[in-house]
Structures are given as structure tokens and as C-alpha cells.
Design a protein around this motif. Structure first.
Motif, short mmCIF file in Angstrom:
data_model
loop_
_atom_site.label_atom_id
_atom_site.label_comp_id
_atom_site.label_asym_id
_atom_site.label_seq_id
_atom_site.Cartn_x
_atom_site.Cartn_y
_atom_site.Cartn_z
N GLY A 219 0.81 -1.20 0.00
CA GLY A 219 0.00 0.00 0.00
C GLY A 219 0.85 1.25 0.00
O GLY A 219 2.00 1.25 0.44
N LEU A 220 0.26 2.33 -0.52
CA LEU A 220 0.90 3.64 -0.55
C LEU A 220 0.08 4.60 0.31
O LEU A 220 -1.14 4.70 0.14
CB LEU A 220 0.99 4.15 -1.99
N ALA A 227 -3.08 -1.34 4.96
CA ALA A 227 -2.27 -2.56 4.90
C ALA A 227 -1.70 -2.90 6.28
O ALA A 227 -1.64 -4.07 6.67
CB ALA A 227 -1.14 -2.38 3.88
N ALA A 228 -1.28 -1.89 7.04
CA ALA A 228 -0.78 -2.14 8.38
C ALA A 228 -1.90 -2.67 9.28
O ALA A 228 -1.66 -3.59 10.09
CB ALA A 228 -0.20 -0.85 8.97
N LEU A 229 -3.09 -2.12 9.14
CA LEU A 229 -4.24 -2.62 9.91
C LEU A 229 -4.50 -4.09 9.58
O LEU A 229 -4.74 -4.91 10.48
CB LEU A 229 -5.47 -1.77 9.60
N LEU A 230 -4.44 -4.44 8.31
CA LEU A 230 -4.64 -5.83 7.90
C LEU A 230 -3.52 -6.73 8.38
O LEU A 230 -3.75 -7.89 8.74
CB LEU A 230 -4.76 -5.91 6.37
N ALA A 242 4.08 -4.69 2.35
CA ALA A 242 4.93 -3.57 1.95
C ALA A 242 4.21 -2.27 2.26
O ALA A 242 3.06 -2.09 1.85
CB ALA A 242 5.29 -3.64 0.47
N LEU A 243 4.88 -1.37 2.97
CA LEU A 243 4.29 -0.11 3.39
C LEU A 243 5.12 1.03 2.83
O LEU A 243 6.25 1.26 3.26
CB LEU A 243 4.25 -0.03 4.93
#
Length: 408
Positions: A219-220, A227-230, A242-243
Motif C-alpha cells: 500500500g501507498l 495494509a498495516a491494519l490488515l 509492503a508499506l
């Protein structure tokens, strides 16, 4: 970079102070620069058609033929040509494989109503989908599935290495700027969006036979936030994350506090915040690569440092005393960027990449597309290289029960 987390945070604070001196001016510059969105050209690439030469000037020419005296009294407006990419033909991101736009209906649960999730699925040409890896790409604010695919050029890597890519798209009805609501874990906001992504992944794995042990998440910006939450809530669905230019996890609860985290980082200890969310449960871990521009005035670089600390803890590589003794840390400086790897038993588990002079944009992308820059290393290639080394263990499936059922 050092193995001591206290020194890591101190370095982050120094970087933040340097960034804040130019933050306000850079934010205004970025807002003006990214106001207009180019029309994605993938439809022409798919059909092999292109706009006719001179299209857009014909109405002015016709008016001149009818009233020539009017044509001499004013300048005929000219169509502004589309900005060309410096990394290759823009249409090449769509040329080889198959692009499928669809709508996934997320079933209703006792906790939340049914919802629709639009997405684009890219399948590389002449390959069987059974056993194929899948990369989930979450765009940032003011982006769509089309512009994110075009700017990151992840589809070109999919052609080369044989994986599928899905681009979920946030609805303008959910957020006027199409931002994922990563900061709000309620069912009607970010929690529901996370559950919708999990539901979409499950449906695609069932329909196409993708390898469930090799589903990856990238995610961007706001997409990195979701994405971090997931990664914390549904680690059983993803083998690595990937963050890129993403906010640190766990402190924001509203749009206002989300902006504060983006601009200044977390006010609370990053590990403490993470442990509050985990509670008494032992997380199975989530390998992570964090990419951040040093000149990002939208998401301050301290967020990347704090995310790295959180994922070191999430993967059991660090505790309250710092990085564990059995973890090997290596920093390598290359032209224009620095990579810090944290490895255990010979495998890289957490990687931080800091890109010099990069603002709030995808590194090494198509700079003709807003929020992507040709500057820096190719983030897409770096991310896939990191993903390739990781596979999810079946034992992690138990962690997805609540999210899959739709519980918050």
C-alpha cells in the motif's frame, strides 16, 4: 542505524525536526502539483487505438472557417499534451496481460451491511492461474485502480515473474478523496474496508486457484495505513506486507488525529501501542518492507522509523530492551538510498528503505502519474524481491477467523 531501539527513535526525532522546517511549504506545493489527474490510457492500449492527430483542435478550426474575422481576434486554446513518462511507454503497463474490472459483493454479516468493492485484476498472459501468487495493491488518496497500476508499473513485473495483481478501489461515496479510512477501525469505516479486502482475497483465491500461501499486500500512504491494519488483524491471509510512505500504526482515531500522526509521528511509544492492540494474543508475525522518502512532507519520515520498530516487535525480533541478540542487522548505503535489513536465521524479516530527496511519491515509478516519481530505486521491483522470499504457514489461518466473519 543501530540495534538499540532508543537510538533508532532518537535518529527519527532528529529527522523529523529537519523535515518540519519545510513541511508547510512542501504540502502546498504538492497539493498544487497533484490537483489534476491524467486520463489512464489503458483502454487505448488494450484495443490498439490511439487518439487521432489534432483531436481537440477541430472545433476551433471549424469556427474559424465560419467566422474568420473572429479567429484573428483571439488566440485559439491548444490542448495540453499528456506528460510523457521517463521510465518507458505508459501504455506498456497494460499491453501484455489481461485486465479485468469487476465488483465484489461483500456478504452482509450480523455486524455490518453488505457492500460492494470495485477492483481491477491483472493476469499475465499465457499462464495458468492455479498456484499463482497474488499481490494486493492498495492505492493512496486521490488515486484510482488505474492510476496506481499505471504509476507503480507492478503489472510489468507480473508479466515477468508470473503473479497476478489485484487493485481494490475505494469508493468516492465512502470518502470524497478515495482515501482508505485506516485510522477508524469501526465496521462502517476502516474495519469494514479491511474485512472487504479479506473477503475479496478469499473470493479470488477460490475462483482462480491462486496460491493462498503466497498472497502479498502492498500500500501507498492511506493504502499503507490500511495494509498495516490488515497485517495486525488478518495475518493469516498475507505472507508479507509492503508499506510505502505510510503512517505509523495504532494511535489515530479520527481524521484530525490521523493528520497529526502523518505530520509528526506517534506521541506514544510505538511498541506499547502495538501491544495494546494485540492484547494477550501472540501474533504469528508478518514480514514487512517499509519504503520512505526523506523529503516527504505529507507523511513525516519518523513514521517509517516507528513502523519499523512496530514490525520488529510484531515479528518477535525486538522487545522492550531492543533488538534481540540473535537478530542480525545490516545497513547498506547505495546511490540515493539506504537499506536497513533485520534478518533471523539467514532470512530478511524486516527491511527499511530510506530514499534521499524523495517526496510523497512511489519511488522509481512513472512520474507522469501523480504521486509517483522516477527518482529513487524501483520500489515495485524491490517489493516483489522481498515478497518472493516469504510464504505463509497454514497455521496462521486461525488468525483470520474474526475478520473473515466480519467482526470488528
Amino acid at each position: 542505524m543501530t540495534n538499540n531501539l532508543t537510538k533508532l527513535w532518537a535518529t527519527s526525532v532528529r529527522r523529523l525536526l529537519a523535515t518540519q522546517t519545510r513541511a508547510a511549504r512542501a504540502v502546498m506545493r504538492e497539493a498544487d502539483r497533484h490537483t489534476k489527474h491524467p486520463q489512464p490510457p489503458w483502454r487505448d492500449a488494450q484495443t490498439g487505438t490511439a487518439p487521432a492527430p489534432g483531436k481537440g483542435a477541430a472545433p476551433a478550426a471549424a469556427a474559424s472557417a465560419v467566422a474568420p474575422h473572429q479567429a484573428t481576434s483571439r488566440v485559439t486554446p491548444q490542448a495540453t499534451p499528456a506528460r510523457e513518462s521517463r521510465v518507458g511507454p505508459r501504455a506498456a503497463a497494460w499491453a501484455a496481460g489481461e485486465w479485468r474490472r469487476a465488483e465484489h459483493i461483500v456478504p452482509a454479516t450480523p455486524q455490518r451491511a453488505s457492500r460492494a468493492l470495485h477492483h481491477g485484476l491483472y493476469l499475465p498472459a499465457n499462464r495458468h492461474t492455479a498456484g499463482m501468487p497474488l499481490v494486493v495493491m492498495l492505492h493512496g488518496c486521490k488515486q484510482s485502480m488505474d492510476t496506481f497500476a499505471e504509476g507503480t508499473r507492478m503489472n510489468l513485473l507480473a508479466d515477468r515473474y508470473g503473479f497476478a495483481v489485484v487493485y481494490p478501489e475505494q469508493s468516492e461515496f465512502a470518502h470524497p478523496h478515495q482515501c482508505w479510512q485506516w485510522y477508524d477501525a469501526r465496521d462502517e469505516a476502516g474495519g469494514g474496508e479491511a474485512a472487504a479486502v479479506v473477503s475479496l482475497v478469499d473470493a479470488l483465491v477460490d475462483e482462480y486457484g491462486f496460491d493462498a500461501s503466497r498472497v502479498y499486500l502492498a500500500g501507498l500512504s492511506a493504502g499503507a495505513g490500511l495494509a498495516a491494519l490488515l497485517a495486525v488483524r488478518a495475518p493469516g491471509r498475507f505472507a508479507a506486507v509492503a508499506l510505502h510512505s505510510g503512517p505509523a500504526f495504532g494511535e489515530a482515531r479520527s481524521g484530525v488525529t490521523a493528520l497529526d500522526v502523518m505530520r509528526r509521528g506517534l506521541h506514544t511509544d510505538p511498541v506499547e501501542l502495538l501491544e495494546r492492540h494485540l492484547g494477550d494474543e501472540a501474533h504469528p508475525g508478518m514480514p514487512a518492507i517499509v519504503v520512505q522518502g526523506d523529503d516527504d512532507a505529507v507523511v513525516a519520515p519518523i513514521n517509517a522509523e516507528q513502523l519499523t520498530v512496530q514490525f520488529l516487535r510484531l515479528n518477535g525480533l525486538a522487545d522492550s530492551d531492543g533488538v534481540r541478540p540473535d537478530v542480525r542487522s545490516r545497513e547498506s548505503e547505495r546511490e540515493g538510498f539506504v537499506v536497513q535489513d533485520y534478518a533471523r536465521r539467514g532470512a530478511n524479516v524486516v527491511r527499511l528503505c530510506r530514499v534521499a530527496n524523495l517526496d510523497h511519491a512511489w519511488s522509481g515509478g512513472d512520474d507522469a502519474v501523480p504521486f509517483h516519481s522516477a527518482m529513487g530505486p524501483d520500489a515495485s521491483a524491490m517489493i516483489w524481491s522481498f515478497f518472493e522470499g516469504h510464504r505463509r504457514e497454514a497455521a496462521n489461518d486461525a488468525w483470520c477467523v474474526e475478520v473473515a466473519k466480519g467482526a470488528s
